[in-house]
Design a protein around this motif. Structure first.
Motif, PDB file in Angstrom:
ATOM      1  N   GLY A 158      51.457  42.601  33.377  1.00 40.12           N
ATOM      2  CA  GLY A 158      51.065  41.499  34.666  1.00 40.12           C
ATOM      3  C   GLY A 158      51.405  40.418  33.684  1.00 40.12           C
ATOM      4  N   PRO A 159      51.495  38.730  34.155  1.00 43.02           N
ATOM      5  CA  PRO A 159      52.549  37.882  33.717  1.00 43.02           C
ATOM      6  C   PRO A 159      52.249  37.445  32.289  1.00 43.02           C
ATOM      7  N   VAL A 160      53.497  37.282  32.102  1.00 40.25           N
ATOM      8  CA  VAL A 160      52.947  36.557  30.354  1.00 40.25           C
ATOM      9  C   VAL A 160      54.145  35.697  29.415  1.00 40.25           C
ATOM     10  N   GLN A 161      53.207  34.516  29.336  1.00 41.17           N
ATOM     11  CA  GLN A 161      53.760  33.375  29.011  1.00 41.17           C
ATOM     12  C   GLN A 161      53.723  33.717  27.739  1.00 41.17           C
ATOM     13  N   LEU A 162      55.369  33.465  27.143  1.00 42.60           N
ATOM     14  CA  LEU A 162      55.660  33.843  25.511  1.00 42.60           C
ATOM     15  C   LEU A 162      56.742  32.905  24.918  1.00 42.60           C
ATOM     16  N   THR A 163      56.313  33.377  24.029  1.00 45.21           N
ATOM     17  CA  THR A 163      56.855  31.785  23.095  1.00 45.21           C
ATOM     18  C   THR A 163      57.346  32.397  22.070  1.00 45.21           C
ATOM     19  N   GLY A 164      58.443  32.835  21.689  1.00 45.18           N
ATOM     20  CA  GLY A 164      58.968  32.910  20.585  1.00 45.18           C
ATOM     21  C   GLY A 164      60.475  32.617  19.740  1.00 45.18           C
ATOM     22  N   ARG A 165      60.825  32.758  18.858  1.00 43.89           N
ATOM     23  CA  ARG A 165      61.626  32.648  17.518  1.00 43.89           C
ATOM     24  C   ARG A 165      62.805  33.104  18.637  1.00 43.89           C
ATOM     25  N   LEU A 166      64.060  32.790  18.715  1.00 39.25           N
ATOM     26  CA  LEU A 166      65.579  33.428  19.301  1.00 39.25           C
ATOM     27  C   LEU A 166      66.355  33.785  18.325  1.00 39.25           C
ATOM     28  N   LEU A 167      67.136  34.443  18.568  1.00 29.30           N
ATOM     29  CA  LEU A 167      67.824  35.354  17.291  1.00 29.30           C
ATOM     30  C   LEU A 167      69.060  36.523  18.020  1.00 29.30           C
ATOM     31  N   PRO A 168      69.771  36.159  16.948  1.00 29.90           N
ATOM     32  CA  PRO A 168      71.573  36.599  17.263  1.00 29.90           C
ATOM     33  C   PRO A 168      71.056  38.054  17.385  1.00 29.90           C
ATOM     34  N   SER A 169      71.686  39.039  18.160  1.00 29.82           N
ATOM     35  CA  SER A 169      71.699  40.179  18.386  1.00 29.82           C
ATOM     36  C   SER A 169      72.279  40.620  16.949  1.00 29.82           C
ATOM     37  N   GLU A 170      71.368  42.455  16.213  1.00 30.26           N
ATOM     38  CA  GLU A 170      71.776  42.473  15.341  1.00 30.26           C
ATOM     39  C   GLU A 170      73.026  43.519  15.335  1.00 30.26           C
ATOM     40  N   SER A 171      73.951  43.813  13.888  1.00 27.26           N
ATOM     41  CA  SER A 171      74.747  45.068  14.615  1.00 27.26           C
ATOM     42  C   SER A 171      74.905  46.335  15.098  1.00 27.26           C
ATOM     43  N   PRO A 172      75.421  46.602  15.911  1.00 17.80           N
ATOM     44  CA  PRO A 172      74.761  48.310  15.816  1.00 17.80           C
ATOM     45  C   PRO A 172      74.759  49.428  15.098  1.00 17.80           C
ATOM     46  N   VAL A 173      73.871  50.599  14.493  1.00 19.00           N
ATOM     47  CA  VAL A 173      73.995  50.492  12.963  1.00 19.00           C
ATOM     48  C   VAL A 173      74.180  52.767  13.757  1.00 19.00           C
ATOM     49  N   LEU A 174      74.854  52.744  13.487  1.00 18.64           N
ATOM     50  CA  LEU A 174      74.856  54.775  13.809  1.00 18.64           C
ATOM     51  C   LEU A 174      74.171  55.835  12.881  1.00 18.64           C
ATOM     52  N   GLN A 175      73.380  56.138  13.668  1.00 22.06           N
ATOM     53  CA  GLN A 175      71.944  57.019  12.801  1.00 22.06           C
ATOM     54  C   GLN A 175      71.921  57.916  13.528  1.00 22.06           C
ATOM     55  N   ARG A 176      72.264  59.492  13.584  1.00 23.67           N
ATOM     56  CA  ARG A 176      72.246  59.878  14.031  1.00 23.67           C
ATOM     57  C   ARG A 176      70.889  61.673  14.436  1.00 23.67           C
ATOM     58  N   ASP A 177      69.734  61.387  13.586  1.00 28.64           N
ATOM     59  CA  ASP A 177      68.863  61.427  12.930  1.00 28.64           C
ATOM     60  C   ASP A 177      67.553  61.083  13.330  1.00 28.64           C
ATOM     61  N   LEU A 178      67.252  59.921  13.248  1.00 26.88           N
ATOM     62  CA  LEU A 178      66.260  59.244  14.696  1.00 26.88           C
ATOM     63  C   LEU A 178      65.241  60.360  15.618  1.00 26.88           C
ATOM     64  N   PRO A 179      64.524  60.267  15.755  1.00 34.11           N
ATOM     65  CA  PRO A 179      63.664  60.747  16.740  1.00 34.11           C
ATOM     66  C   PRO A 179      63.597  59.565  17.632  1.00 34.11           C
ATOM     67  N   ALA A 180      63.452  60.676  18.834  1.00 37.72           N
ATOM     68  CA  ALA A 180      63.303  59.855  20.828  1.00 37.72           C
ATOM     69  C   ALA A 180      62.480  58.706  20.310  1.00 37.72           C
ATOM     70  N   GLY A 181      62.619  57.017  20.515  1.00 40.11           N
ATOM     71  CA  GLY A 181      62.243  56.127  20.738  1.00 40.11           C
ATOM     72  C   GLY A 181      62.711  55.219  19.371  1.00 40.11           C
ATOM     73  N   GLN A 182      63.368  55.766  18.034  1.00 42.23           N
ATOM     74  CA  GLN A 182      63.681  54.916  17.392  1.00 42.23           C
ATOM     75  C   GLN A 182      65.053  54.239  16.952  1.00 42.23           C
ATOM     76  N   ALA A 183      65.308  53.146  16.587  1.00 42.61           N
ATOM     77  CA  ALA A 183      66.670  52.702  16.987  1.00 42.61           C
ATOM     78  C   ALA A 183      66.908  52.061  14.990  1.00 42.61           C
ATOM     79  N   ALA A 184      67.983  52.325  14.085  1.00 45.17           N
ATOM     80  CA  ALA A 184      68.085  51.509  13.012  1.00 45.17           C
ATOM     81  C   ALA A 184      68.365  50.720  13.631  1.00 45.17           C
ATOM     82  N   ALA A 185      68.579  49.396  14.911  1.00 43.78           N
ATOM     83  CA  ALA A 185      68.335  48.123  14.260  1.00 43.78           C
ATOM     84  C   ALA A 185      68.592  47.532  15.466  1.00 43.78           C
TER      85      ALA A 185
END
Length: 281
Positions: free
Chosen positions: A140-167
């Motif tokens: 449902g609808p959410v009011q969210l407060t948080g800290r805005l941060l720059p995107s991280e640089s991509p990290v190539l890691q081929r052996d990660l399971p589905a649903g996971q990211a290195a960066a």
């Protein structure tokens, strides 16, 4: 050359050169201290929450003027677009960030966007010790407060399971989720439902732990003109001593040349006297 340098006039000149060098060194230190005193450091306003739509537009890069800003945004989480980011530490324990796409209400469209009219921003909802503990986001609808941060640089890691990211890369998540995203992410500090009820990791006592990210310390700003002047004064201090040494060396060279001329004149006198003596015999 030491005997030349110990002449009274050169000893006095050395004392004068050292005195001048000392003054120049003090002037250099003063310029170095002024290099940080004369700079107008901008007032830090990142801790005053601002609407995300007023701080950053979709497709715009995050700069030093809006990075670390605490933002407010309304919308909803998309449970179908969620990953866990590896190698995240909380209280010296290595775990994962749970990152979910947050569909931002009122986000302006931009040219070249994907076919979907929705625009999302990745939100780090919390930390878990294992991927299995990553639960579904609030519905449902959410009011969210948080800290805005720059995107991280991509990290190539081929052996990660589905649903996971290195960066936590907004570019990678855009391709993965097939939705247009902001070029940054938000670390969630508070989430509230329609009736103001508290949601999210900071309000729950479950496996999802809240992430605390403070503002980055302000970098030291320098007045480079004052630093340039300070370096100049150091050069002048060294030049004062060098000039004294050069004058002593020139005096010593003149003395050596005078001695050589005298020795040559004496040799000529002896030779002429010998020739006259031989001619008289």
């Amino acid at each position: 050359m030491l005997r030349t340098a110990l002449k009274p006039r050169w000893v006095a000149t050395l004392i004068l050169a050292l005195a001048v060098s000392t003054i120049f060194v003090f002037l250099s230190q003063w310029q170095f201290s002024r290099s940080t005193q004369n700079v107008d450091i901008p007032e830090v306003t990142t801790e005053v929450p601002k609407p995300l739509t007023e701080v950053l537009l979709p497709g715009e890069p995050i700069t030093t003027t809006n990075a670390d800003q605490i933002v407010m945004l309304s919308g909803r989480f998309d449970p179908a677009r969620q990953v866990v980011v590896t190698d995240r530490v909380l209280d010296d324990v290595e775990g994962y960030w749970v990152v979910t796409a947050f569909i931002v209400d009122g986000a302006p469209e931009r040219e070249g966007a994907l076919t979907t009219p929705e625009i999302a921003i990745p939100v780090a909802r919390g930390w878990v010790e294992s991927p299995e503990q990553a639960d579904a986001p609030p519905a449902g609808p959410v009011q969210l407060t948080g800290r805005l941060l720059p995107s991280e640089s991509p990290v190539l890691q081929r052996d990660l399971p589905a649903g996971q990211a290195a960066a936590l890369s907004a570019a990678d998540l855009t391709n993965l989720w097939q939705i247009d995203t902001y070029r940054g992410f938000v670390v969630s500090f508070a989430e509230a439902g329609p009736q103001g009820s508290e949601l999210g990791a900071h309000a729950e006592a479950g496996d999802l732990k809240g992430i605390s990210v403070g503002p980055q310390p302000a970098g030291q700003t320098f007045n480079w003109l004052n630093i340039f002047y300070a370096i100049e004064w150091v050069i002048f201090a060294g030049f004062a001593v060098f000039l004294w040494w050069r004058l002593v060396a020139d005096d010593y060279q003149r003395q050596q040349e005078a001695l050589e001329d005298l020795a040559e004149w004496e040799e000529n006198q002896k030779r002429q006297a010998q020739e006259q003596e031989e001619a008289s015999i």
